[in-house]
Design a protein around this motif. Structure first.
Motif, PDB file in Angstrom:
ATOM      1  N   HIS A   6       0.855  -1.194   0.000  1.00 62.47           N
ATOM      2  CA  HIS A   6       0.000   0.000   0.000  1.00 62.47           C
ATOM      3  C   HIS A   6       0.884   1.235   0.000  1.00 62.47           C
ATOM      4  N   GLY A   7       0.424   2.238  -0.715  1.00 62.44           N
ATOM      5  CA  GLY A   7       1.192   3.471  -0.764  1.00 62.44           C
ATOM      6  C   GLY A   7       0.809   4.278  -1.983  1.00 62.44           C
ATOM      7  N   SER A   8       1.783   4.954  -2.559  1.00 62.13           N
ATOM      8  CA  SER A   8       1.523   5.755  -3.747  1.00 62.13           C
ATOM      9  C   SER A   8       2.736   5.735  -4.657  1.00 62.13           C
ATOM     10  N   MET A   9       2.499   6.085  -5.903  1.00 62.53           N
ATOM     11  CA  MET A   9       3.536   6.125  -6.921  1.00 62.53           C
ATOM     12  C   MET A   9       3.361   7.413  -7.698  1.00 62.53           C
ATOM     13  N   MET A  10       4.480   8.098  -7.958  1.00 63.66           N
ATOM     14  CA  MET A  10       4.423   9.340  -8.718  1.00 63.66           C
ATOM     15  C   MET A  10       5.494   9.325  -9.801  1.00 63.66           C
ATOM     16  N   PHE A  11       5.206  10.007 -10.887  1.00 60.69           N
ATOM     17  CA  PHE A  11       6.212  10.291 -11.907  1.00 60.69           C
ATOM     18  C   PHE A  11       6.144  11.778 -12.204  1.00 60.69           C
ATOM     19  N   LEU A  12       7.283  12.459 -12.070  1.00 63.24           N
ATOM     20  CA  LEU A  12       7.328  13.896 -12.256  1.00 63.24           C
ATOM     21  C   LEU A  12       8.337  14.271 -13.330  1.00 63.24           C
ATOM     22  N   MET A  13       7.981  15.273 -14.129  1.00 67.78           N
ATOM     23  CA  MET A  13       8.888  15.873 -15.100  1.00 67.78           C
ATOM     24  C   MET A  13       8.695  17.383 -15.063  1.00 67.78           C
ATOM     25  N   GLU A  14       9.755  18.128 -15.386  1.00 67.06           N
ATOM     26  CA  GLU A  14       9.592  19.568 -15.510  1.00 67.06           C
ATOM     27  C   GLU A  14       8.582  19.862 -16.613  1.00 67.06           C
ATOM     28  N   LYS A  15       7.868  20.956 -16.455  1.00 65.84           N
ATOM     29  CA  LYS A  15       6.777  21.291 -17.368  1.00 65.84           C
ATOM     30  C   LYS A  15       7.247  21.341 -18.817  1.00 65.84           C
ATOM     31  N   GLU A  16       8.415  21.936 -19.075  1.00 61.96           N
ATOM     32  CA  GLU A  16       8.885  22.074 -20.446  1.00 61.96           C
ATOM     33  C   GLU A  16       9.230  20.710 -21.055  1.00 61.96           C
ATOM     34  N   SER A  17       9.797  19.815 -20.237  1.00 63.55           N
ATOM     35  CA  SER A  17      10.069  18.457 -20.731  1.00 63.55           C
ATOM     36  C   SER A  17       8.764  17.752 -21.078  1.00 63.55           C
ATOM     37  N   SER A  18       7.766  17.941 -20.237  1.00 64.01           N
ATOM     38  CA  SER A  18       6.451  17.348 -20.497  1.00 64.01           C
ATOM     39  C   SER A  18       5.881  17.868 -21.812  1.00 64.01           C
ATOM     40  N   ARG A  19       6.023  19.176 -22.033  1.00 71.18           N
ATOM     41  CA  ARG A  19       5.494  19.768 -23.264  1.00 71.18           C
ATOM     42  C   ARG A  19       6.209  19.195 -24.499  1.00 71.18           C
ATOM     43  N   HIS A  20       7.523  19.007 -24.381  1.00 72.60           N
ATOM     44  CA  HIS A  20       8.288  18.443 -25.493  1.00 72.60           C
ATOM     45  C   HIS A  20       7.769  17.052 -25.855  1.00 72.60           C
ATOM     46  N   LEU A  21       7.572  16.203 -24.841  1.00 72.86           N
ATOM     47  CA  LEU A  21       7.116  14.842 -25.102  1.00 72.86           C
ATOM     48  C   LEU A  21       5.698  14.825 -25.661  1.00 72.86           C
ATOM     49  N   VAL A  22       4.829  15.645 -25.095  1.00 72.36           N
ATOM     50  CA  VAL A  22       3.446  15.683 -25.570  1.00 72.36           C
ATOM     51  C   VAL A  22       3.398  16.168 -27.011  1.00 72.36           C
ATOM     52  N   ASN A  23       4.180  17.192 -27.336  1.00 77.54           N
ATOM     53  CA  ASN A  23       4.195  17.721 -28.696  1.00 77.54           C
ATOM     54  C   ASN A  23       4.652  16.642 -29.690  1.00 77.54           C
ATOM     55  N   HIS A  24       5.626  15.839 -29.248  1.00 79.42           N
ATOM     56  CA  HIS A  24       6.093  14.759 -30.122  1.00 79.42           C
ATOM     57  C   HIS A  24       5.011  13.688 -30.279  1.00 79.42           C
ATOM     58  N   MET A  25       4.347  13.344 -29.173  1.00 78.96           N
ATOM     59  CA  MET A  25       3.307  12.325 -29.222  1.00 78.96           C
ATOM     60  C   MET A  25       2.160  12.758 -30.131  1.00 78.96           C
ATOM     61  N   LEU A  26       1.914  14.066 -30.194  1.00 76.06           N
ATOM     62  CA  LEU A  26       0.818  14.579 -31.016  1.00 76.06           C
ATOM     63  C   LEU A  26       1.284  14.922 -32.429  1.00 76.06           C
ATOM     64  N   GLY A  27       2.493  14.487 -32.770  1.00 74.53           N
ATOM     65  CA  GLY A  27       2.989  14.707 -34.125  1.00 74.53           C
ATOM     66  C   GLY A  27       3.216  16.158 -34.465  1.00 74.53           C
ATOM     67  N   GLY A  28       3.562  16.956 -33.436  1.00 73.20           N
ATOM     68  CA  GLY A  28       3.838  18.371 -33.669  1.00 73.20           C
ATOM     69  C   GLY A  28       2.612  19.252 -33.676  1.00 73.20           C
ATOM     70  N   PHE A  29       1.440  18.672 -33.364  1.00 76.42           N
ATOM     71  CA  PHE A  29       0.208  19.454 -33.381  1.00 76.42           C
ATOM     72  C   PHE A  29      -0.083  20.147 -32.050  1.00 76.42           C
ATOM     73  N   GLY A  30       0.749  19.896 -31.046  1.00 81.89           N
ATOM     74  CA  GLY A  30       0.596  20.627 -29.799  1.00 81.89           C
ATOM     75  C   GLY A  30       1.109  22.048 -29.962  1.00 81.89           C
ATOM     76  N   ASP A  31       0.747  22.917 -29.050  1.00 82.43           N
ATOM     77  CA  ASP A  31       1.205  24.310 -29.097  1.00 82.43           C
ATOM     78  C   ASP A  31       2.372  24.472 -28.129  1.00 82.43           C
TER      79      ASP A  31
END
Length: 207
Positions: free
Chosen positions: A79-104
């Motif tokens: 029992h407990g919790s699990m977290m994964f954290l990234m800096e906001k800009e790193s998160s934006r980079h990955l999301v933009n790539h996942m969306l094929g460059g269609f993110g802002d």
């Protein structure tokens, strides 16, 4: 039940086992990230340490650093919790790539689709980590649905600190540097309650 003093004096061999579990879990998470991005992702050797809650904010770049944090509770044999954290800009980079460059890339806030992608990314990566822990220990581990928060690191970390502060004030943090075309620091934070630390060690013949 372990108490705080027992966790404070955890043997080097036990800490090494926790670190190795973290290394394997982070490696599996890197593989999952590569599959999501459909490209090679390199991973530096993770750094694994037991921290007191009050020190974690500084360890991940400062309590006021804006992070994207995916949080899930963990039930089953531990029992407990699990977290994964990234800096906001790193998160934006990955999301933009996942969306094929269609993110802002210049938007201040994440849109609904970007938030959904971040949640799914965190869910898959933490799931890969927890599957490694389950495979190594033989323990049944059931994560909840992921919850995403974008806030200062100190505020995000206050959730598990409040929830488990009465049981213990030490957490296992795995810092992993992923590289595709930019460097991305990701932080896996596993917060088992004290009984679960003992159960993990017993399952590995270390208690």
């Amino acid at each position: 039940m372990w108490n705080n003093s027992e966790l404070d004096t955890i043997e080097t061999s036990q800490l090494d086992v926790l670190k190795e579990i973290g290394n394997i879990g982070a490696g599996n998470a890197a593989t999952a990230l590569a599959q999501m991005l459909q490209r090679k992702v390199d991973m530096k050797v993770p750094r694994a340490e037991l921290f007191e809650f009050r020190d974690v904010g500084e360890a991940i770049g400062g309590a006021e650093t804006i992070m994207a944090g995916v949080y899930m509770s963990v039930d089953g044999d531990i029992h407990g919790s699990m977290m994964f954290l990234m800096e906001k800009e790193s998160s934006r980079h990955l999301v933009n790539h996942m969306l094929g460059g269609f993110g802002d890339p210049d938007a201040e806030e994440f849109g609904e689709m970007e938030i959904s992608v971040l949640k799914e990314m965190g869910n898959i990566m933490t799931g890969a980590y927890l599957n490694s822990l389950s495979d190594l220990t033989g323990l049944k581990i059931f994560p909840s649905a992921p919850d995403l928060t974008i806030d200062m690191a100190g505020a995000i970390l206050s959730v598990p600190a409040i929830e488990f502060g009465a049981l213990g004030d030490r957490i296992l943090m795995i810092q992993t540097n992923f590289t595709d075309d930019v460097d991305i620091d990701g932080f896996f934070i596993l917060v088992p309650d004290l009984d679960s630390y003992k159960r993990i060690m017993e399952s590995l013949g270390m208690a």
